[in-house]
Scaffold this motif. Sequence first.
Motif, PDB file in Angstrom:
ATOM      1  N   TYR A  98      -5.983   2.228  -4.180  1.00  0.00           N
ATOM      2  CA  TYR A  98      -5.458   0.972  -3.787  1.00  0.00           C
ATOM      3  C   TYR A  98      -4.595   0.978  -2.291  1.00  0.00           C
ATOM      4  O   TYR A  98      -4.843   0.309  -1.483  1.00  0.00           O
ATOM      5  N   GLY A  99      -3.756   1.664  -2.582  1.00  0.00           N
ATOM      6  CA  GLY A  99      -2.888   2.036  -1.280  1.00  0.00           C
ATOM      7  C   GLY A  99      -3.638   2.747  -0.347  1.00  0.00           C
ATOM      8  O   GLY A  99      -3.235   2.318   0.958  1.00  0.00           O
ATOM      9  N   GLY A 115       0.637  -0.923  -0.026  1.00  0.00           N
ATOM     10  CA  GLY A 115       0.104  -0.065  -0.006  1.00  0.00           C
ATOM     11  C   GLY A 115       0.918   1.271   0.055  1.00  0.00           C
ATOM     12  O   GLY A 115       0.526   2.040  -0.560  1.00  0.00           O
ATOM     13  N   SER A 147       2.456   1.838  -3.504  1.00  0.00           N
ATOM     14  CA  SER A 147       1.556   2.180  -4.473  1.00  0.00           C
ATOM     15  C   SER A 147       1.090   3.628  -4.297  1.00  0.00           C
ATOM     16  O   SER A 147       1.071   4.578  -5.184  1.00  0.00           O
ATOM     17  N   LYS A 162      -6.527   1.816   0.743  1.00  0.00           N
ATOM     18  CA  LYS A 162      -7.101   0.902   1.470  1.00  0.00           C
ATOM     19  C   LYS A 162      -6.000   0.193   2.591  1.00  0.00           C
ATOM     20  O   LYS A 162      -6.877  -0.376   3.384  1.00  0.00           O
ATOM     21  N   GLN A 163      -4.855   0.137   2.147  1.00  0.00           N
ATOM     22  CA  GLN A 163      -3.881  -0.707   2.981  1.00  0.00           C
ATOM     23  C   GLN A 163      -3.322   0.097   3.898  1.00  0.00           C
ATOM     24  O   GLN A 163      -2.651  -0.570   4.905  1.00  0.00           O
TER      25      GLN A 163
END
Length: 299
Positions: free
Chosen positions: A227-228, A4, A7, A230-231
């Motif tokens: 995407y990142g 994450g 990203s 969410k991590q």
Amino acid sequence: MNKGVVSVLVAYLIWGLYPFYFHAMQHVAPTEIVIHRVLWTFALLAVYLFCSRRWRWIQKAITDRRTVAVFLMSSVLITANWSTYTYAIVTNQTLEASLGYFMNPLVSVLLGTVFLKEKLNKAQMLAIVFACAGVMWVTFKQGEFPALGLTLALSFGFYGLVRKMAPLGSLEGLTLETAFAFPVALLATFYFAGNGDLTFVHGTSWDKFWLIMAGPITTIPLILFAYGLKQVPYSTVGFIQYLSPTMVFFIGPFFFGEELQVDRLIGFILIWAGVLIFVGENFFRSHSGYRTEFNQLSK
């Protein structure tokens, strides 16, 4: 390193190089550039989803009121951010754009605290004070409120917040928010074409190529960012965001010949101080050997 984090880092590296693209498109109206960002981003995502047969989520998403409301909001926010940033670069206000994204990490942390109940320690509060002081200094000394910079910081800060709470994945979410903006962009295209003001119709082959490239140039970093997001914790994203504005800050005067006034530089230094406090706090907090000592200093 966490996927994450990687990203988000790559996304901000790409965004840091954005001024070169938009500066090369100065002869194109900012509105048309934004229109093509929406049109080609949506077209690219639609083709990908169709070819990969990843469309089953669509019916459920568009029939859920919460999902529709969230992505309508994110669509408005990201379109506002694109429009403001494009206008700033095309009109030779790259430094103003970098000011906005220097403030953005602090806005992200503040929003994470207010809406996501992420705790703000004294070091982070001090950083926000420095950032506010920088904005007030620029406003007072130049007699002009940094509207472009604050619009960029707030629009992307709230966009990140909304996407953090969004129920869809990065690819699906970006598709839905661009789908909401697509009809407006299409109507605007017909309007400008009717007035003979469309570069895509009357421009060169290179103009057409670079306007189409607005799709992947826009899509790739946004997917990486979503995407990142969410991590990693939202406040952590704020610590990474200084990369892009630092790049933009140096691109303005060194590549585009923009003047860096002393008063504005002082304001930037104050904001940089706030960012450095955030980065330093994150570094010490992530190293167990320093954690106890730093917490004591922060009390």
